[in-house]
Design an enzyme around this catalytic site. Structure first.
Site, mmCIF file in Angstrom:
data_model
loop_
_atom_site.group_PDB
_atom_site.id
_atom_site.type_symbol
_atom_site.label_atom_id
_atom_site.label_comp_id
_atom_site.label_asym_id
_atom_site.label_seq_id
_atom_site.Cartn_x
_atom_site.Cartn_y
_atom_site.Cartn_z
ATOM 1 N N TYR A 285 0.807 -1.216 0.000
ATOM 2 C CA TYR A 285 0.000 0.000 0.000
ATOM 3 C C TYR A 285 0.845 1.273 0.000
ATOM 4 C CZ TYR A 285 -4.237 -2.643 1.344
ATOM 5 O OH TYR A 285 -5.325 -3.498 1.374
ATOM 6 N N HIS A 294 2.112 0.220 -6.147
ATOM 7 C CA HIS A 294 1.266 -0.279 -7.233
ATOM 8 C C HIS A 294 1.425 0.518 -8.526
ATOM 9 C CE1 HIS A 294 -0.585 -2.443 -3.912
ATOM 10 N NE2 HIS A 294 -1.196 -3.211 -4.793
ATOM 11 N N SER A 316 -2.402 -7.300 -6.659
ATOM 12 C CA SER A 316 -2.584 -6.068 -5.900
ATOM 13 C C SER A 316 -2.992 -6.420 -4.479
ATOM 14 C CB SER A 316 -3.663 -5.186 -6.531
ATOM 15 O OG SER A 316 -4.956 -5.594 -6.145
ATOM 16 N N ASP A 317 -2.632 -5.551 -3.539
ATOM 17 C CA ASP A 317 -3.246 -5.658 -2.231
ATOM 18 C C ASP A 317 -4.692 -5.203 -2.378
ATOM 19 O OD1 ASP A 317 -3.614 -6.137 0.463
ATOM 20 O OD2 ASP A 317 -1.802 -5.089 1.078
ATOM 21 N N TYR A 318 -5.517 -5.598 -1.432
ATOM 22 C CA TYR A 318 -6.951 -5.330 -1.558
ATOM 23 C C TYR A 318 -7.240 -3.832 -1.689
ATOM 24 C CZ TYR A 318 -8.601 -10.117 -0.561
ATOM 25 O OH TYR A 318 -8.897 -11.458 -0.624
#
Length: 787
Positions: A285, A294, A316-318
């Site tokens: 993040y 990202h 991706s992270d959530y």
């Protein structure tokens, strides 16, 4: 596996017979199968592979009870394009804040994954199977799966073989339920204990984190051939530098140099890529030097793929791609003006799939049509994910057996391994006057007191195991064997009820707690010894994922009135033993000053109470070491051991020494390290030597010692840490037994990024330090000369 450049433009129609297609032939090389399948896919089908579904499966795949709903699925996926992944099938049937006890068990999960898989294979044009991912931080986070200690505790075992076995167990429990990918392990280096996610990490040292991370990946993936339905794809996270956020706040900016980034935070990822061939990596993040991970092409392409040769895929992270724009319920980076631009940035940076829901990547097709992305960009994203779907055999044999899943999940064999892990996780910090272990023949009554005596203490990302032994339950069971009476008093509360998943944290009033403390004083009057179960819980230390769900702290002292409880118990004049249970290091100064016996437990998993009792009565000799330094106060931070020479001069009215140092931990026996020597005292810059030391158990009990090797470059072109862990070995010894421990010293042990950012070994003298903690007084030294 080769890189897919996306130069394929031929598209096949529905009328073409796919039975003889290369991608359908299991005897064809996987690279050829991927190329053939890509050549047949439309842009819509490629974009579909770049998205997953999680909570939205309630609207698109399952009914109100969590079972597969063909009508919903047929309506939602009538386009026949399929989907890349389905997240956490085991949480079907439960609300987001509910316990996994309300979710699906092994049989139900297998039946659901089989139904969903069958639907996508039979009702998408090309029959591409889905990947099911699950959370597996310290065991599969599902109903009746086996739960073992949090990673911060596992790191304290300094036992990589045990860690590999634990994650192999988790891989099998996940795979037999239909899962294919674990969103684990976390190889962040935790350098700020205010951060609520410390428990998810393997601690503060990059070398230890790397060794534990590699062991976890090997446990998950085995040989990465995936031909026996016992392994899953591992996912390293969070890439990168997530473990030292500004102010200790989750997702905060990370303000570090490239040298620190590479040597500390990237190092465990690099080792897992090169040594364990990890399949997947999750971007983080946070931002580094103003660039969120990202959207960081340098990080995800130049470093990860070009420098390290990574051939897997990045998830991706959530909701993190959305955050490149603005996510109002938590934060936004504001480097994208909308979700569409966020998608463009993420694809160009190299994020293969967006999790957990179709969101920003819904704009990808339009970005291709506008010329902002090319179809070749999509092939680069989709190719690696298809490769691993083929590699896992999902095109040929995607279904699992519910009966086998029931037999393996939470089995007695796995329960025993979880108990061993818990036993090896407990760290003895203090044993004044040999108050420990308790002698059953001299103890008639034990009082177990404290807010953590009867609480479920699994920590975050936990499932609901078949058994979950509390500290009180474990001590009671063991005490019965010795005809010892056990009294109980809560003493005080940390929080009122509550769970890790729940947003609200209810705090008791001081008045309520003081009444409970006064009652505890009465309750313990007949006791011979008092066992305190104190610390934190899964609400006072946790992932802060929204403005309504915080978990980072500005205070590391015992929460609430726990110190008052400690004082009241000590004032009784009875011997007091404290088991401190927590997800992050706590500044337990008052406890250390007044309590003669102290254990650091972290979170021990489902067998925690049994392990506590085993150690309390001396049936198990504690052997763990601290994987992270324990500070005296927040004002000391940072307090990690591997600091630079000018970094710890001291404070006005205080020193800079931690309360307990990295690598520290006592035993019920004693050990002597002697005859430290180098195999070769002088080596070339590309040479190899080793350091050996004799370890003797000088006490009366069998036990294990962790021999630790630290290295310091005495003079260098850039400043170097005063010591760095570069090797360790855990050795078990009977009373009077001596073993020789030998630890290699290679160029990798000595290398660093010099003043020109070249990774080299500089000639000169290196101090090789060997001992049983990072403290200077626990180390012996020899000099290695590099020519």
């Amino acid at each position: 596996m080769e890189t897919f450049s996306g130069n394929i433009s031929t598209k096949q129609t529905d009328k073409i017979d796919l039975k003889n297609a290369v991608y359908k032939n299991p005897d064809s090389p996987i690279e050829d199968r991927v190329s053939d399948l890509l050549s047949r896919m439309t842009i819509d089908e490629k974009v579909a592979q770049m998205m997953g579904v999680w909570n939205e499966k309630k609207e698109t795949l399952i009914d109100e009870k969590g079972n597969f709903d063909f009508g919903k699925a047929n309506k939602a996926y009538a386009h026949g394009n399929g989907i890349g992944q389905v997240g956490r099938p085991s949480d079907a049937g439960k609300d987001e804040e509910a316990s996994h006890e309300d979710g699906f068990d092994a049989r139900q999960t297998v039946e659901l994954t089989n139904d969903i898989q069958k639907f996508f294979i039979e009702n998408s044009r090309l029959g591409i199977p889905v990947v099911f991912h699950e959370e597996c931080l310290h065991g599969l986070a599902s109903k009746w799966a086996t739960s073992f200690p949090q990673p911060i505790g596992l790191a304290g075992t300094f036992n990589t073989k045990l860690v590999e076995r634990l994650y192999a167990m988790t891989a099998e429990e996940t795979r037999v339920r239909g899962g294919h990918q674990a969103l684990t392990p976390v190889v962040d280096v935790a350098r700020d204990p205010r951060w609520g996610r410390v428990e998810e990490t393997f601690g503060e040292d990059p070398y230890l984190v790397a060794k534990m991370g590699v062991a976890a990946v090997k446990g998950f993936q085995g040989d990465a051939q995936f031909n026996n339905k016992k392994h899953v794809m591992a996912t390293l996270k969070h890439f990168a530098a997530h473990g030292q956020p500004e102010s200790g706040m989750n997702c905060g900016p990370v303000n570090i140099s490239e040298r620190v980034l590479r040597e500390t935070f990237l190092m465990p990822f690099k080792e897992a890529v090169e040594e364990a061939n990890v399949v997947s990596i999750m971007a983080s993040y946070n931002e580094i030097d103003g660039v969120p991970s990202h959207a960081n092409e340098w990080l995800l392409k130049d470093v990860l793929r070009k420098e390290w040769g990574f051939k897997g895929f990045v998830v991706s992270d959530y909701y993190a791609i959305w955050e490149l724009f603005d996510r109002a319920d938590t934060h936004g980076h504001h480097i994208a003006k909308d979700r569409k631009e966020a998608a463009e940035l993420a694809v160009k940076a190299g994020v293969n799939i967006e999790l957990p829901e179709p969101d920003c990547y819904l704009n990808v097709k339009e970005l291709v049509e506008e010329g902002r992305l090319t179809e070749g960009d999509l092939d680069e994203m989709v190719g690696p994910m298809l490769y691993w779907k083929f590699k896992m055999g999902l095109f040929e044999d995607p279904y699992m057996d519910p009966t086998i899943a029931e037999e393996i999940s939470g089995s007695e064999r796995n329960k025993k391994l979880a108990l061993q892990a818990a036993q090896e996780t407990i760290t003895l910090l203090k044993n004044e006057g040999d108050v420990l272990p308790l002698n059953p023949s001299e103890t008639k009554t034990i009082a177990v007191v404290g807010p953590n005596a009867t609480r479920s203490l699994l920590g975050g990302y936990s499932g609901s195991p078949k058994t979950n032994i509390t500290i009180l339950e474990g001590i009671k069971k063991k005490a019965e064997d010795h005809n010892i009476e056990v009294l109980y008093s809560e003493g005080c509360k940390i929080t009122v009820g509550g769970r890790w998943e729940e947003d609200a944290v209810v705090i008791p009033t001081p008045e309520e707690n003081r009444k409970a403390i006064a009652l505890a004083v009465e309750d313990v009057k007949e006791a011979d010894v008092i066992v305190l179960a104190i610390g934190g819980n899964d609400q006072t230390s946790r992932e802060a994922w929204s403005l309504k769900h915080m978990g980072d702290r500005t205070d590391l002292n015992l929460f609430g009135q726990q110190d008052e409880l400690v004082d009241a118990m000590v004032a009784t004049g009875k011997p007091v033993i404290a088991f401190v249970v927590n997800g992050r290091p706590l500044s337990i100064n008052n406890v250390v000053e007044k309590v003669p016996g102290i254990f650091e437990c972290w979170y021990l998993g489902q067998e925690g109470g049994n392990a506590v009792a085993d150690v309390l009565f001396g049936e198990i000799n504690p052997s763990a070491k601290l994987p992270i330094s324990i500070p005296k106060s927040v004002g000391q931070l940072p307090v990690y051991y591997n600091f630079k020479p000018s970094a710890r001069r001291g404070f006005l009215f205080d020193d800079a020494q931690p309360l307990f140092s990295f690598g520290y931990g006592l035993s019920y026996t004693t050990f002597e390290l002697s005859s430290l020597r180098l195999e070769e005292n002088t080596i070339p810059t590309d040479g190899l030597t080793s350091v050996s030391v004799d370890v003797t158990n000088t006490g009366k009990r069998e036990g294990a010692e962790v021999v630790q090797m630290y290295i310091r470059d005495l003079y260098s072109t850039v400043t170097r840490p005063i010591k760095e862990l570069k090797g360790f070995q855990k050795v078990w010894l009977k009373p009077g037994e001596t073993k020789t421990v030998t630890i290699p010293v290679s160029s990798k042990s000595l290398a660093f990024y010099n003043i020109r950012m070249e990774y080299v070994v500089e000639p000169g003298e290196f101090e090789i330090m060997v001992g049983n903690s990072s403290r200077d007084e626990d180390l012996s030294k020899v000099i290695l000369t590099v020519e």
